[in-house]
Scaffold this motif. Structure first.
Motif, PDB file in Angstrom:
ATOM      1  N   GLY A 216      53.913 -40.380  51.288  1.00 32.74           N
ATOM      2  CA  GLY A 216      52.711 -41.171  51.080  1.00 32.74           C
ATOM      3  C   GLY A 216      53.027 -42.606  50.709  1.00 32.74           C
ATOM      4  N   ARG A 217      54.010 -42.804  49.824  1.00 30.28           N
ATOM      5  CA  ARG A 217      54.413 -44.161  49.462  1.00 30.28           C
ATOM      6  C   ARG A 217      54.885 -44.935  50.691  1.00 30.28           C
ATOM      7  NH1 ARG A 217      57.226 -41.827  44.867  1.00 30.28           N
ATOM      8  NH2 ARG A 217      59.177 -42.078  46.017  1.00 30.28           N
ATOM      9  N   ALA A 218      55.721 -44.284  51.501  1.00 34.40           N
ATOM     10  CA  ALA A 218      56.285 -44.956  52.666  1.00 34.40           C
ATOM     11  C   ALA A 218      55.215 -45.295  53.703  1.00 34.40           C
ATOM     12  CB  ALA A 218      57.364 -44.075  53.294  1.00 34.40           C
ATOM     13  N   LEU A 219      54.138 -44.515  53.746  1.00 36.38           N
ATOM     14  CA  LEU A 219      53.100 -44.730  54.762  1.00 36.38           C
ATOM     15  C   LEU A 219      52.168 -45.891  54.431  1.00 36.38           C
ATOM     16  CD1 LEU A 219      52.066 -41.064  55.655  1.00 36.38           C
ATOM     17  CD2 LEU A 219      53.384 -42.668  57.054  1.00 36.38           C
ATOM     18  N   ARG A 220      52.251 -46.435  53.218  1.00 38.12           N
ATOM     19  CA  ARG A 220      51.358 -47.543  52.866  1.00 38.12           C
ATOM     20  C   ARG A 220      51.428 -48.685  53.886  1.00 38.12           C
ATOM     21  NH1 ARG A 220      53.140 -48.564  46.677  1.00 38.12           N
ATOM     22  NH2 ARG A 220      52.590 -46.542  45.762  1.00 38.12           N
ATOM     23  N   ALA A 221      52.636 -48.974  54.347  1.00 41.65           N
ATOM     24  CA  ALA A 221      52.822 -50.099  55.263  1.00 41.65           C
ATOM     25  C   ALA A 221      52.762 -49.680  56.728  1.00 41.65           C
ATOM     26  CB  ALA A 221      54.166 -50.774  54.983  1.00 41.65           C
ATOM     27  N   ILE A 222      52.461 -48.401  56.981  1.00 38.34           N
ATOM     28  CA  ILE A 222      52.519 -47.875  58.340  1.00 38.34           C
ATOM     29  C   ILE A 222      51.179 -47.319  58.808  1.00 38.34           C
ATOM     30  CG2 ILE A 222      53.605 -46.122  59.814  1.00 38.34           C
ATOM     31  CD1 ILE A 222      56.037 -46.244  57.924  1.00 38.34           C
ATOM     32  N   ALA A 223      50.554 -46.476  57.986  1.00 39.64           N
ATOM     33  CA  ALA A 223      49.376 -45.714  58.402  1.00 39.64           C
ATOM     34  C   ALA A 223      48.100 -46.545  58.316  1.00 39.64           C
ATOM     35  CB  ALA A 223      49.243 -44.462  57.543  1.00 39.64           C
ATOM     36  N   THR A 224      47.167 -46.242  59.211  1.00 41.65           N
ATOM     37  CA  THR A 224      45.835 -46.849  59.148  1.00 41.65           C
ATOM     38  C   THR A 224      44.863 -45.961  58.381  1.00 41.65           C
ATOM     39  OG1 THR A 224      45.321 -45.873  61.326  1.00 41.65           O
ATOM     40  CG2 THR A 224      46.143 -48.143  61.286  1.00 41.65           C
ATOM     41  N   SER A 225      45.151 -44.670  58.297  1.00 40.37           N
ATOM     42  CA  SER A 225      44.350 -43.738  57.497  1.00 40.37           C
ATOM     43  C   SER A 225      45.206 -42.518  57.198  1.00 40.37           C
ATOM     44  CB  SER A 225      43.069 -43.311  58.238  1.00 40.37           C
ATOM     45  OG  SER A 225      43.401 -42.548  59.396  1.00 40.37           O
ATOM     46  N   ALA A 226      44.805 -41.762  56.180  1.00 41.60           N
ATOM     47  CA  ALA A 226      45.569 -40.562  55.818  1.00 41.60           C
ATOM     48  C   ALA A 226      44.715 -39.645  54.951  1.00 41.60           C
ATOM     49  CB  ALA A 226      46.861 -40.932  55.065  1.00 41.60           C
ATOM     50  N   MET A 227      45.075 -38.370  54.947  1.00 41.09           N
ATOM     51  CA  MET A 227      44.501 -37.377  54.039  1.00 41.09           C
ATOM     52  C   MET A 227      45.432 -36.173  54.034  1.00 41.09           C
ATOM     53  SD  MET A 227      41.257 -35.883  56.227  1.00 41.09           S
ATOM     54  CE  MET A 227      40.797 -34.750  54.904  1.00 41.09           C
ATOM     55  N   ASP A 228      45.252 -35.284  53.058  1.00 40.88           N
ATOM     56  CA  ASP A 228      46.093 -34.094  53.057  1.00 40.88           C
ATOM     57  C   ASP A 228      45.362 -32.945  53.731  1.00 40.88           C
ATOM     58  OD1 ASP A 228      44.338 -33.236  51.011  1.00 40.88           O
ATOM     59  OD2 ASP A 228      45.943 -32.233  49.930  1.00 40.88           O
ATOM     60  N   LEU A 229      46.147 -31.994  54.230  1.00 36.25           N
ATOM     61  CA  LEU A 229      45.598 -30.844  54.949  1.00 36.25           C
ATOM     62  C   LEU A 229      45.515 -29.661  54.003  1.00 36.25           C
ATOM     63  CD1 LEU A 229      47.544 -31.174  58.318  1.00 36.25           C
ATOM     64  CD2 LEU A 229      45.101 -31.532  57.962  1.00 36.25           C
ATOM     65  N   SER A 230      44.291 -29.366  53.559  1.00 37.30           N
ATOM     66  CA  SER A 230      44.095 -28.255  52.643  1.00 37.30           C
ATOM     67  C   SER A 230      43.179 -27.189  53.219  1.00 37.30           C
ATOM     68  CB  SER A 230      43.521 -28.761  51.311  1.00 37.30           C
ATOM     69  OG  SER A 230      42.307 -29.459  51.527  1.00 37.30           O
ATOM     70  N   ASP A 231      42.234 -27.589  54.069  1.00 37.24           N
ATOM     71  CA  ASP A 231      41.219 -26.654  54.556  1.00 37.24           C
ATOM     72  C   ASP A 231      41.308 -26.385  56.046  1.00 37.24           C
ATOM     73  OD1 ASP A 231      40.104 -26.376  52.007  1.00 37.24           O
ATOM     74  OD2 ASP A 231      38.871 -28.152  52.255  1.00 37.24           O
ATOM     75  N   GLY A 232      42.411 -26.763  56.685  1.00 33.17           N
ATOM     76  CA  GLY A 232      42.560 -26.556  58.120  1.00 33.17           C
ATOM     77  C   GLY A 232      42.431 -27.864  58.885  1.00 33.17           C
ATOM     78  N   LEU A 233      43.247 -28.032  59.918  1.00 36.68           N
ATOM     79  CA  LEU A 233      43.317 -29.292  60.650  1.00 36.68           C
ATOM     80  C   LEU A 233      41.984 -29.682  61.283  1.00 36.68           C
ATOM     81  CD1 LEU A 233      44.903 -31.657  61.879  1.00 36.68           C
ATOM     82  CD2 LEU A 233      45.593 -30.123  63.737  1.00 36.68           C
ATOM     83  N   SER A 234      41.290 -28.729  61.915  1.00 32.53           N
ATOM     84  CA  SER A 234      40.046 -29.103  62.604  1.00 32.53           C
ATOM     85  C   SER A 234      39.003 -29.615  61.620  1.00 32.53           C
ATOM     86  CB  SER A 234      39.493 -27.924  63.403  1.00 32.53           C
ATOM     87  OG  SER A 234      39.123 -26.853  62.549  1.00 32.53           O
ATOM     88  N   GLY A 235      38.888 -28.969  60.462  1.00 31.76           N
ATOM     89  CA  GLY A 235      37.923 -29.430  59.470  1.00 31.76           C
ATOM     90  C   GLY A 235      38.322 -30.735  58.827  1.00 31.76           C
ATOM     91  N   ASP A 236      39.617 -30.866  58.471  1.00 35.33           N
ATOM     92  CA  ASP A 236      40.063 -32.074  57.785  1.00 35.33           C
ATOM     93  C   ASP A 236      40.077 -33.281  58.723  1.00 35.33           C
ATOM     94  OD1 ASP A 236      40.355 -30.857  55.311  1.00 35.33           O
ATOM     95  OD2 ASP A 236      42.407 -30.221  55.705  1.00 35.33           O
ATOM     96  N   LEU A 237      40.501 -33.089  59.977  1.00 42.86           N
ATOM     97  CA  LEU A 237      40.470 -34.196  60.935  1.00 42.86           C
ATOM     98  C   LEU A 237      39.031 -34.619  61.218  1.00 42.86           C
ATOM     99  CD1 LEU A 237      41.890 -36.165  62.808  1.00 42.86           C
ATOM    100  CD2 LEU A 237      42.011 -34.351  64.541  1.00 42.86           C
ATOM    101  N   THR A 238      38.100 -33.670  61.194  1.00 45.67           N
ATOM    102  CA  THR A 238      36.686 -34.024  61.349  1.00 45.67           C
ATOM    103  C   THR A 238      36.244 -34.951  60.225  1.00 45.67           C
ATOM    104  OG1 THR A 238      36.136 -31.974  62.529  1.00 45.67           O
ATOM    105  CG2 THR A 238      34.325 -33.120  61.414  1.00 45.67           C
ATOM    106  N   HIS A 239      36.651 -34.644  58.979  1.00 43.92           N
ATOM    107  CA  HIS A 239      36.311 -35.523  57.855  1.00 43.92           C
ATOM    108  C   HIS A 239      36.827 -36.941  58.107  1.00 43.92           C
ATOM    109  CE1 HIS A 239      34.711 -32.288  55.523  1.00 43.92           C
ATOM    110  NE2 HIS A 239      35.859 -31.697  55.292  1.00 43.92           N
TER     111      HIS A 239
END
Length: 342
Positions: A216-239
């Motif tokens: 997560g620290r390393a992604l600060r300068a790389i990612a445009t968005s992020a979240m953790d996967l706790s409830d399944g990819l289809s549901g979390d990616l929808t969020h």
């Protein structure tokens, strides 16, 4: 044993080790100085002094017996997971752990079980020490076993990773492997059969998730968005897609590669790997987006951190989630993430 005796015996610590700033890691060579804990356990409130130029990141998660963990769970694993799921939220924001509070409801017979309480505290504090994240307060009460942790992190102002930053054309990435915690859950529920040695490995994925703080620290300068996967990819990616006002297309072949091996199942075979990736929960890996120009950087990060980072799709204009079958066809993906009240 009374409430305050229980707190003093299992949860009040004198070691200062957890208050030391984190050491540089393979993915971030600059250590971040933790803000001082002005006051911890023992008063009506804990006191934190935020470091200049830092924002506080705060997250709360609750674990309830019978819904989030089995009654016979290893108490050390339970202590680990209770904190890990909160630290995973900090990782998804790119935040550095600072401290946490613990609200604990215990049946009287459990509170009197020294072996169980000691193991729970050991699992909790082992992970806390690893991430220099001290316990600074909370509450205890008698009742059905229920664990609620609030974690505090810090991040430089303006650098927090959020769900609402994905842009059309961005790549979609996941860390680690998906679906292994789900396989363990299916086996423990008796829905599939696994070889005992394989179940032991997968149960670790379910009960001892690894919070991806350094990533997560390393992604600060790389990612445009992020979240953790706790409830399944289809549901979390929808969020994420809804928050960003975009749609997403997933590559079925790439998605299959992000899933841990399923061949160890004796009978019956579970859903295909793609369905397992989409619907499995409790992965606690990071889902993030980045521009295509960052591909070499992300791949180098995977090598440096010895952690698989798999590009599984792309953000597009519009709305909804779609699955590309690799032969020119696309089908809509139903949102199937876990919902406690569905």
């Amino acid at each position: 044993m009374g409430e305050f005796d229980l707190i003093a015996r299992y949860f009040k610590r004198k070691t200062p080790s957890a208050l030391q700033p984190p050491a540089p890691s393979a993915t971030n060579s600059v250590a971040i100085e933790a803000p001082p804990i002005a006051l911890g356990i023992g008063d009506d409130c804990a006191l934190l002094t935020p470091a200049p130029g830092q924002q506080l990141a705060i997250s709360t998660d609750m674990l309830v017996k019978g819904r989030h963990f089995f009654p016979d769970v290893d108490p050390a694993a339970l202590g680990h997971k209770a904190l890990a799921v909160n630290l995973s939220d900090l990782a998804a924001m790119g935040a550095e752990p600072v401290a946490f509070t613990l609200a604990l409801a215990l049946p009287p017979e459990r509170a009197a079980d020294d072996a169980w309480m000691s193991a729970f505290a050991q699992g909790l504090f082992a992970l806390a020490d690893e991430h220099r994240c001290p316990l600074i307060g909370g509450d205890t009460t008698a009742g059905p076993l229920n664990i609620c942790i609030t974690v505090f992190g810090q991040i430089p102002v303006g650098q927090a990773l959020r769900r609402d930053g994905a842009q059309p054309g961005d790549d979609i990435w996941v860390s680690g492997t998906l679906g292994e915690a789900r396989l363990a859950l299916l086996a423990l529920q008796g829905q599939i059969e696994l070889a005992p040695e394989r179940l032991a490995v997968l149960r670790e994925r379910l009960e001892r998730p690894i919070p991806r703080i350094a990533l997560g620290r390393a992604l600060r300068a790389i990612a445009t968005s992020a979240m953790d996967l706790s409830d399944g990819l289809s549901g979390d990616l929808t969020h994420m897609a809804v928050a960003s006002g975009v749609g997403a297309v997933l590559d079925s072949m790439a998605l299959g590669k992000a899933v841990g091996p399923v061949a160890e199942c004796v009978s019956p075979r579970p859903a295909d790997p793609v369905s397992l990736a989409l619907t499995g929960g409790d992965d606690y890996e990071l889902l993030f987006t980045a521009s295509p120009g960052q591909r070499d950087t992300v791949n180098a990060l995977a090598v440096a951190s010895a952690l698989p980072l798999t590009r599984i799709g792309q953000i597009r204009s519009g709305s909804g989630l779609w699955l590309d079958d690799g032969a020119g066809g696309q089908s809509a993906i139903a949102r199937t993430g876990y919902d406690h009240f569905a």
